[in-house]
Write a protein that holds these residues in place. Structure first.
Motif, short mmCIF file in Angstrom:
data_model
loop_
_atom_site.label_atom_id
_atom_site.label_comp_id
_atom_site.label_asym_id
_atom_site.label_seq_id
_atom_site.Cartn_x
_atom_site.Cartn_y
_atom_site.Cartn_z
N UNK A 16 10.72 -7.05 -45.31
CA UNK A 16 11.61 -6.17 -45.77
C UNK A 16 9.97 -4.67 -44.74
N UNK A 17 11.12 -3.56 -44.15
CA UNK A 17 10.15 -2.24 -43.64
C UNK A 17 10.99 -1.54 -44.81
N UNK A 18 9.36 -0.92 -45.23
CA UNK A 18 10.24 0.25 -46.41
C UNK A 18 10.19 1.96 -45.40
N UNK A 19 11.66 2.22 -45.43
CA UNK A 19 11.74 3.76 -45.24
C UNK A 19 12.16 4.37 -46.38
N UNK A 20 11.28 5.38 -46.50
CA UNK A 20 11.97 6.46 -47.12
C UNK A 20 12.32 7.17 -47.08
N UNK A 21 13.23 7.89 -47.30
CA UNK A 21 14.78 8.50 -46.57
C UNK A 21 15.48 9.72 -47.80
N UNK A 22 15.06 10.90 -47.01
CA UNK A 22 15.86 12.03 -47.93
C UNK A 22 16.97 12.61 -47.08
N UNK A 23 18.60 12.63 -47.89
CA UNK A 23 19.93 13.08 -47.34
C UNK A 23 20.11 13.40 -48.23
N UNK A 24 20.42 15.00 -47.66
CA UNK A 24 21.49 16.24 -48.50
C UNK A 24 22.77 15.66 -48.09
N UNK A 25 23.23 15.20 -47.88
CA UNK A 25 24.92 14.97 -48.05
C UNK A 25 25.03 13.64 -47.67
N UNK A 26 26.01 12.66 -48.45
CA UNK A 26 26.72 11.36 -48.02
C UNK A 26 26.15 11.32 -46.31
N UNK A 27 25.58 10.01 -46.05
CA UNK A 27 25.83 10.04 -44.47
C UNK A 27 25.93 8.14 -44.83
N UNK A 28 26.79 8.42 -43.50
CA UNK A 28 27.42 6.48 -43.62
C UNK A 28 26.59 6.19 -42.32
N UNK A 29 26.73 4.91 -41.94
CA UNK A 29 26.48 4.17 -41.03
C UNK A 29 25.18 4.79 -40.04
N UNK A 30 23.90 4.62 -40.64
CA UNK A 30 22.59 4.45 -40.08
C UNK A 30 22.20 3.31 -39.30
N UNK A 35 33.50 5.40 -50.18
CA UNK A 35 33.38 6.86 -49.49
C UNK A 35 33.81 7.28 -48.29
N UNK A 36 34.06 6.23 -47.44
CA UNK A 36 34.51 6.06 -46.06
C UNK A 36 35.55 7.41 -45.66
N UNK A 37 36.54 6.41 -46.49
CA UNK A 37 38.01 6.93 -46.95
C UNK A 37 37.70 8.40 -47.43
N UNK A 38 37.28 8.87 -48.35
CA UNK A 38 37.30 9.92 -48.75
C UNK A 38 36.86 11.41 -48.05
N UNK A 39 35.64 10.43 -47.24
CA UNK A 39 34.99 11.49 -45.89
C UNK A 39 36.05 11.29 -45.28
N UNK A 40 37.06 10.57 -44.62
CA UNK A 40 37.72 10.59 -43.89
C UNK A 40 39.19 11.85 -44.37
N UNK A 41 39.42 11.74 -45.18
CA UNK A 41 40.54 13.13 -45.85
C UNK A 41 40.15 14.54 -45.68
N UNK A 42 38.60 14.77 -45.77
CA UNK A 42 37.95 16.31 -45.30
C UNK A 42 38.15 15.82 -43.75
N UNK A 43 38.07 14.82 -43.07
CA UNK A 43 37.98 15.20 -42.12
C UNK A 43 39.59 15.15 -40.84
N UNK A 44 40.29 14.61 -41.52
CA UNK A 44 41.48 14.41 -40.90
C UNK A 44 41.77 16.02 -41.17
N UNK A 45 42.19 17.28 -42.54
CA UNK A 45 41.91 17.88 -43.27
C UNK A 45 41.51 18.84 -41.94
#
Lengths: 308, 657
Positions: free
Chosen positions: A74-88, B162-172
């Motif tokens: 395992x590699x440990x990455x410490x992140x600060x994410x202000x808003x929920x972020x997907x697919x990183x 979460x992605x679906x929830x996000x999609x509502x905002x994006x589509x709007x």
């Protein structure tokens, strides 16, 4: 931040171009125009959203613990994410090489991710930067952002499994001449993986029908040593290093001070401590020496206990 | 991993089928198997593991494809469209059933967009707009989930949600931005396109008033939905159906020209003249009216939504016009008894309101013999021979002393009963007036009006073709009627012996109203309201764009005025919005707590009073909880502590609150 068109994005762009041509070829239609605008907006919104996601992300720290060759760790990455972020998807940039890490579906807040580093060959790499990429939301663009974070990625030899048990008992290498302690037998116990064959108590084994080994008194008067003689070929050195690594890694549970010696190296290893990073780095980078090279230095040692 | 994506692709495909269904071009029976195969896709795709199933499936698709292509190439244009749409959705269903290692979903997304594009041409109505709104959300959600699953790494349900929830905002956001660009982007609304020019495509014409009637204009007609006039009777009663705006007196065999010759009051006058009153209103009395008997008048409030149309709709028996709020609009009379509107550059409003007093019957006017001749004139060429024979036949069926109303009614009734209604561009539409009179092709109101006018003039009955609006649709908002651009109509006015004009509409009324619809129930009324809104999109043009821009520019001032007038309401609204934003912000700042609560619920536990997360964790460890859920709970507690205290939980730590 850098932006790249994905395969899906390239196809989408072609479709949009075809629709635009069709739109220009035919007479004006409100709905046609509306749909083309919608497609274009979708692309631009996707790009803006991806840029916004990565702008909200900061990689604060990178920790690459030393690990064995040809095995994930395992590699440990410490992140600060202000808003929920997907697919990183993270990539470690080293000197001339990029090491991809597994993608993370979603992340938010201050968090530490433990991501599996793909199996690496023995050696030491210096990580220059961490790069994050996302295709979210629509997969049309891939946006990348880079954080310069230096870290040393030590990949020591994979420990030889047969010697690990013996080493855990705090007596060094299982192939050593006196690796199990003194000649004084304290008692008998069931055989454990890694016990030397010469410690098998054959009579007791025959009587009980299960392998029994001799338990020896700890050798209080001598400090065992792990000696790696690098003279020879690479093929000869690698198993030697693997055995030594197993012993070194087992030092955390050792009860006696142990020496590690090789050409140009002599380290005194305190009992109950993890293997020093310096020693693991040496194991990761050790190279064979010519046959006429001097033998490992014996000067600081009271006596040799082990020769790997 | 595609399993998580499949429901989204399924919804997308169902919406594509709905798009095609909404066009009504493809029979439901043809679509039913595709609906079934789509709904059954989650089960059917499992069969794709076996080679024989794949062979059977692909073979079936190829056979259907071949049949569709053969049908399309041998059955004419209309069926080609039908087969094309079936083919498009068949592709979607095929792709849906093959999504997996061998088939990526990219094509489903693109094909789905293409189906929306193509169907927009054939069903540009409200149902399409509703479907497109849903489609936008489904497409955005599917794209987002596709991004998550595409990397092939494990994606849990929480990430997908979460992605679906996000999609509502994006589509709007996408729809709002699209709407804004749709309004603001300047463009050429009259552009014909180079392909149309190259192929000689006549393009389309929108239903509406025209200064001339060209019978040889074969362009397909678009029935616009935009509101032209709203009319309400002051006494709440019925509203006259025919509102005239222009009259055509001269016919050259292909085109009707407007009756504009001579000012009112001249010897060529055909209608009672309008007199301007000191109060700004207009009134007219019958000149030479025998007896001069007065009939009871009713008043109607009219709101003309587009002054730039230039014509004031009035019923034939109108006796007075009272303009209201007429800044920037000037009325000018015309010889046929109507008005044209002249607007100044600084016209304050795009709508023009006026009251109309209407008598029970049109007033008579003394018409000279020369004028009568003008209204019975026919060109030497251009009148179909069929018309002569038909006129003779109709006249022969009447008594020799039949008066104008009887002759006119007979001809009008005959056309109504024996000729079909249709619109240009539709199958079976007559290629010319001769075909229409012969009965081999259908015709629209201009054909019916022209045919009637010719039949009457051939029988020496003075008449003219009139253009205007057919007011038949109830207006749910104020109980009156609403007239849309699709209600543009043409009919005939015949001059009786006593100097009165008679309204004659030979167009089969049932066909017209069936095509143009009418609101009855509250549901219809609500639907109609939405259609009004959608018609703003479909009928968007340069003028509407200017109106929108003007409205948008005036919006800040208007809002400021309203805000000042409704300060308490505004303050309460702002407070509510602030509270909601504050709550939302708090929730956003504590995602770890939210996730912790979710993990507790997922583990089937409930928080005890005063129990700390670690205490709960110990309780969970001691219980028999599924490993994955327990792991999630551990993660949630760690995250929660890291968020709140900056360090994760470790064994041996005491409980914290």
């Amino acid at each position: 931040m850098r932006v790249r068109l994905t395969e899906l994005g390239a196809k989408g762009l072609l479709l949009l171009a075809a629709l635009e041509v069709a739109f220009l070829a035919t007479s004006y239609s409100n709905l046609f125009f509306l749909l083309i605008v919608f497609c274009a907006v979708l692309g631009l919104l996707g790009l803006a959203s991806a840029l916004r996601s990565l702008r909200a992300l900061s990689v604060l720290a990178l920790e690459v613990p030393p690990g064995p060759a040809h095995a994930a760790r395992p590699v440990r990455l410490t992140l600060a994410v202000r808003r929920r972020t997907f697919d990183l998807a993270f990539v470690l940039e080293t000197d001339g090489e990029e090491i991809p890490l597994p993608a993370v579906a979603t992340v938010v807040g201050l968090t530490t991710l433990a991501l599996d580093l793909p199996p690496q060959p023995r050696g030491v790499r210096t990580t220059r930067a961490v790069r994050a990429a996302t295709r979210f939301p629509f997969g049309l663009f891939e946006v990348r952002r880079r954080w310069p974070l230096a870290a040393e990625c030590i990949t020591h030899p994979a420990p030889a499994p047969a010697t690990a048990g013996a080493a855990q008992r705090g007596c060094g290498d299982g192939s050593s001449s006196a690796g199990s302690g003194t000649a004084v037998v304290a008692g008998l116990r069931p055989f454990r993986a890694g016990d030397a064959v010469r410690d098998v108590h054959w009579k007791a084994t025959a009587r009980r029908g299960t392998p029994i080994a001799k338990e020896r008194e700890p050798d209080a008067g001598r400090e065992p040593a792990i000696v790696v003689d690098r003279r020879g070929t690479a093929a000869e050195l690698e198993p030697m290093l693997a055995t030594a690594t197993a012993a070194v890694l087992a030092l955390g549970t050792a009860t006696r001070t142990t020496w590690f010696r090789s050409q140009g190296l002599a380290l005194r290893l305190a009992p109950g401590t993890a293997a020093p990073r310096e020693l693991l780095r040496w194991l990761a980078t050790a190279t064979p020496l010519p046959a006429d090279a001097p033998p490992p230095d014996r000067a600081p040692l009271p006596q040799e206990a082990t020769r790997a | 991993m595609r399993d998580r994506l499949l429901p989204f692709l399924l919804v997308l495909t169902l919406l594509d089928l709905a798009f095609v269904q909404a066009t009504e071009v493809v029979a439901t029976a043809e679509l039913l198997p595709l609906w079934g195969l789509t709904v059954a896709a989650p089960w059917l795709r499992r069969l794709q593991r076996w080679l024989w199933c794949r062979i059977a499936w692909n073979g079936g698709v190829l056979v259907v494809f071949a049949l569709l292509v053969r049908h399309a190439t041998t059955s004419g244009l209309l069926h080609m469209l039908e087969d094309g749409l079936v083919l498009a959705v068949l592709c979607q269903v095929h792709l849906l059933n093959n999504i997996g290692a061998r088939q990526r979903p990219d094509l489903v997304f693109f094909n789905s967009l293409l189906v929306a594009f193509v169907t927009s041409f054939f069903a540009p109505d409200l149902s399409w707009s509703v479907l497109f709104g849903l489609h936008a959300f489904a497409l955005v959600a599917a794209l987002q989930v596709n991004v998550l699953v595409r990397r092939g790494d494990a994606v849990d349900g929480a990430a997908v949600r979460g992605a679906v929830h996000h999609a509502v905002g994006q589509a709007t956001a996408a729809l709002v931005l699209t709407g804004a660009l749709f309004v603001l982007l300047p463009r050429d609304f009259t552009r014909q396109g180079w392909l149309g020019d190259a192929l000689g495509d006549p393009g389309t014409a929108e239903a509406g008033l025209a200064e001339r009637i060209h019978l040889d204009d074969a362009r397909p007609v678009q029935l616009g939905e935009q509101v032209v006039v709203r009319i309400r009777a002051a006494d709440g009663g019925e509203v006259p159906s025919h509102w005239r705006a222009i009259a055509f007196a001269t016919f050259d065999g292909a085109t009707w020209f407007p009756q504009e010759a001579g000012p009112l009051g001249s010897r060529f006058a055909t209608d009672p003249p309008w007199d301007r009153q000191p109060d700004g209103s207009w009134r007219r009395t019958a000149r030479g009216e025998p007896g001069g008997h007065a009939t009871a008048e009713r008043r109607f409030r009219v709101r003309l939504h587009d002054v730039r149309a230039g014509r004031l709709p009035l019923p034939l028996p109108a006796t007075a016009v009272h303009p209201r709020a007429a800044a920037g609009v000037m009325l000018d009379t015309r010889s046929f008894g109507g008005f044209v509107m002249l607007t100044t550059e600084d016209a304050a409003t795009n709508a023009f309101e006026y009251d109309v007093d209407v008598a029970g019957a049109p007033r008579a006017v003394a018409v000279t013999g020369r004028t009568r001749e003008r209204f019975t004139a026919l060109p030497e060429r251009g009148v179909p021979p069929t018309a002569h024979a038909l006129a003779q036949q109709l006249r022969a069926a009447l008594p020799a002393d039949a008066d104008v109303p009887a002759i006119a009614a007979a001809a009008s009734d005959w056309l109504q009963q024996n000729r079909r209604y249709g619109l240009p561009g539709e199958p079976g539409f007559a290629r010319n007036l001769g075909e229409f009179l012969l009965g081999t092709g259908a015709g629209h109101c201009e054909y019916f009006a022209t045919a009637l006018a010719i039949l009457l003039r051939l029988q020496a009955v003075p008449c003219r073709v009139v253009g205007g609006w057919l007011a038949h649709e109830s207006d749910a908002t104020d109980g009156g009627v609403v007239v849309r651009s699709r209600d543009a109509h043409a009919w005939v006015e015949a001059l009786a012996e006593d100097g009165r004009w008679l309204v004659l509409d030979a167009t089969p009324a049932a066909d017209v109203t069936a095509r143009r619809g009418g609101a009855a129930s509250w549901w219809d009324a609500s639907w109609r309201g939405l259609e009004d809104l959608w018609s703003e999109v479909v009928g968007f043009d340069g003028r509407r764009r200017a109106d929108w821009l003007q409205t948008l520019l005036a919006l800040p001032g208007s809002l400021a005025q309203q805000a000042w007038a409704n300060a308490p309401v505004l303050a309460a609204t702002l407070a509510l919005v602030g509270l909601l934003a504050y709550r939302r912000r708090r929730r956003q700042h504590e995602p770890a707590i939210v996730e912790y609560e979710r993990a507790v619920r997922a583990a089937g536990l409930s928080l005890l009073e005063g129990e700390t997360p670690r205490e709960l964790l110990r309780r969970a460890d001691a219980g028999a909880i599924e490993a994955a859920r327990l792991q999630r709970l551990h993660r949630a507690v760690q995250n929660h502590e890291r968020q709140r205290y900056g360090r994760p939980a470790s064994a041996g730590d005491g409980g914290t609150t």
